[in-house]
Motif scaffolding. Structure first.
Motif, PDB file in Angstrom:
ATOM      1  N   HIS A 175       0.817  -1.220   0.000  1.00  0.00           N
ATOM      2  CA  HIS A 175       0.000   0.000   0.000  1.00  0.00           C
ATOM      3  C   HIS A 175       0.848   1.265   0.000  1.00  0.00           C
ATOM      4  O   HIS A 175       0.519   2.253   0.654  1.00  0.00           O
ATOM      5  CB  HIS A 175      -0.988   0.000   1.162  1.00  0.00           C
ATOM      6  N   ALA A 176       1.927   1.236  -0.753  1.00  0.00           N
ATOM      7  CA  ALA A 176       2.834   2.373  -0.821  1.00  0.00           C
ATOM      8  C   ALA A 176       2.240   3.525  -1.623  1.00  0.00           C
ATOM      9  O   ALA A 176       1.488   3.317  -2.572  1.00  0.00           O
ATOM     10  CB  ALA A 176       4.154   1.942  -1.451  1.00  0.00           C
ATOM     11  N   SER A 177       2.629   4.720  -1.234  1.00  0.00           N
ATOM     12  CA  SER A 177       2.257   5.917  -1.985  1.00  0.00           C
ATOM     13  C   SER A 177       3.146   6.021  -3.215  1.00  0.00           C
ATOM     14  O   SER A 177       4.169   5.325  -3.337  1.00  0.00           O
ATOM     15  CB  SER A 177       2.450   7.152  -1.112  1.00  0.00           C
ATOM     16  N   LEU A 178       2.795   6.909  -4.098  1.00  0.00           N
ATOM     17  CA  LEU A 178       3.615   7.166  -5.278  1.00  0.00           C
ATOM     18  C   LEU A 178       5.033   7.553  -4.865  1.00  0.00           C
ATOM     19  O   LEU A 178       6.016   7.052  -5.414  1.00  0.00           O
ATOM     20  CB  LEU A 178       2.986   8.266  -6.136  1.00  0.00           C
ATOM     21  N   GLY A 179       5.156   8.423  -3.873  1.00  0.00           N
ATOM     22  CA  GLY A 179       6.472   8.865  -3.412  1.00  0.00           C
ATOM     23  C   GLY A 179       7.329   7.720  -2.898  1.00  0.00           C
ATOM     24  O   GLY A 179       8.524   7.641  -3.216  1.00  0.00           O
TER      25      GLY A 179
ATOM     26  N   ASP B 259      10.791   6.259  -4.488  1.00  0.00           N
ATOM     27  CA  ASP B 259      12.004   6.117  -3.670  1.00  0.00           C
ATOM     28  C   ASP B 259      12.602   4.716  -3.845  1.00  0.00           C
ATOM     29  O   ASP B 259      13.817   4.557  -3.956  1.00  0.00           O
ATOM     30  CB  ASP B 259      11.706   6.364  -2.188  1.00  0.00           C
ATOM     31  N   ILE B 260      11.723   3.702  -3.865  1.00  0.00           N
ATOM     32  CA  ILE B 260      12.183   2.315  -4.046  1.00  0.00           C
ATOM     33  C   ILE B 260      12.850   2.153  -5.408  1.00  0.00           C
ATOM     34  O   ILE B 260      13.947   1.605  -5.511  1.00  0.00           O
ATOM     35  CB  ILE B 260      11.004   1.324  -3.871  1.00  0.00           C
ATOM     36  N   LEU B 261      12.203   2.640  -6.466  1.00  0.00           N
ATOM     37  CA  LEU B 261      12.766   2.506  -7.810  1.00  0.00           C
ATOM     38  C   LEU B 261      14.050   3.327  -7.969  1.00  0.00           C
ATOM     39  O   LEU B 261      15.020   2.864  -8.558  1.00  0.00           O
ATOM     40  CB  LEU B 261      11.743   2.927  -8.866  1.00  0.00           C
ATOM     41  N   ASN B 262      14.063   4.540  -7.424  1.00  0.00           N
ATOM     42  CA  ASN B 262      15.248   5.392  -7.541  1.00  0.00           C
ATOM     43  C   ASN B 262      16.444   4.855  -6.774  1.00  0.00           C
ATOM     44  O   ASN B 262      17.590   5.215  -7.067  1.00  0.00           O
ATOM     45  CB  ASN B 262      14.949   6.815  -7.064  1.00  0.00           C
TER      46      ASN B 262
END
Length: 163
Positions: free
Chosen positions: A84-88, A92-95
């Motif tokens: 249930h992660a937010s877009l932000g 952060d995970i992808l970056n």
């Protein structure tokens, strides 16, 4: 990006509707997308994504394992932050992906995944259950990923084929 499976057809598996969702539809989609299609090579050995990330949720884990089943030696990295992660948080995970893998598959949930697909592509994308959105990145490093830095290669989901 792959949204976790939960869709069922009543009566397909009496008393076990979850079994239909986690075996029939994601399994079919997994074979179609991961086993028979390749974004990297016609060589079967080169069709496995380099990095597999999944939410800690049971449904996302089960979906990830179905997609990984045709491949040997897949290491699914569980990241509880995807749940249930937010877009932000998803950005952060992808970056923060290190090692510059060429292909990453990530299993998670809405509304964050629909927001992420829309943000990365610059298009309005709604990801139904067990939806796979394949994106082509316009950047060389994951840390440079931001809004509208991807194009949509494909969007696929079970209901597209069965309704």
């Amino acid at each position: 990006l792959l949204r976790a499976a939960q869709w069922t057809l009543p009566g397909m598996c009496e008393g076990r509707p979850d079994r239909v969702a986690l075996e029939a539809y994601p399994g079919l989609l997994a074979r179609e997308i991961v086993k028979h299609r390749s974004y990297k090579s016609d060589d079967k050995a080169n069709q496995t994504p380099d990095r597999w990330l999944a939410s800690s949720a049971q449904r996302a884990q089960a979906t990830a394992h179905y997609f990984a089943a045709p491949h040997e030696g897949v290491n699914i990295i569980t990241q509880k932050e995807i749940y249930h992660a937010s877009l932000g948080t998803l950005m952060d995970i992808l970056n923060s992906i290190e090692g510059n893998p060429q292909e990453v598959v990530i299993f998670g949930h809405n509304p964050g995944f629909s927001q992420l697909a829309s943000y990365l592509s610059g298009e309005m994308i709604n990801m139904p259950t067990c939806c796979v959105v394949s994106l082509d990145l316009f950047v060389d490093e994951w840390s440079h990923l931001t809004d509208s830095t991807c194009s949509v290669l494909d969007i696929d989901y079970p209901k597209k084929h069965f309704i």
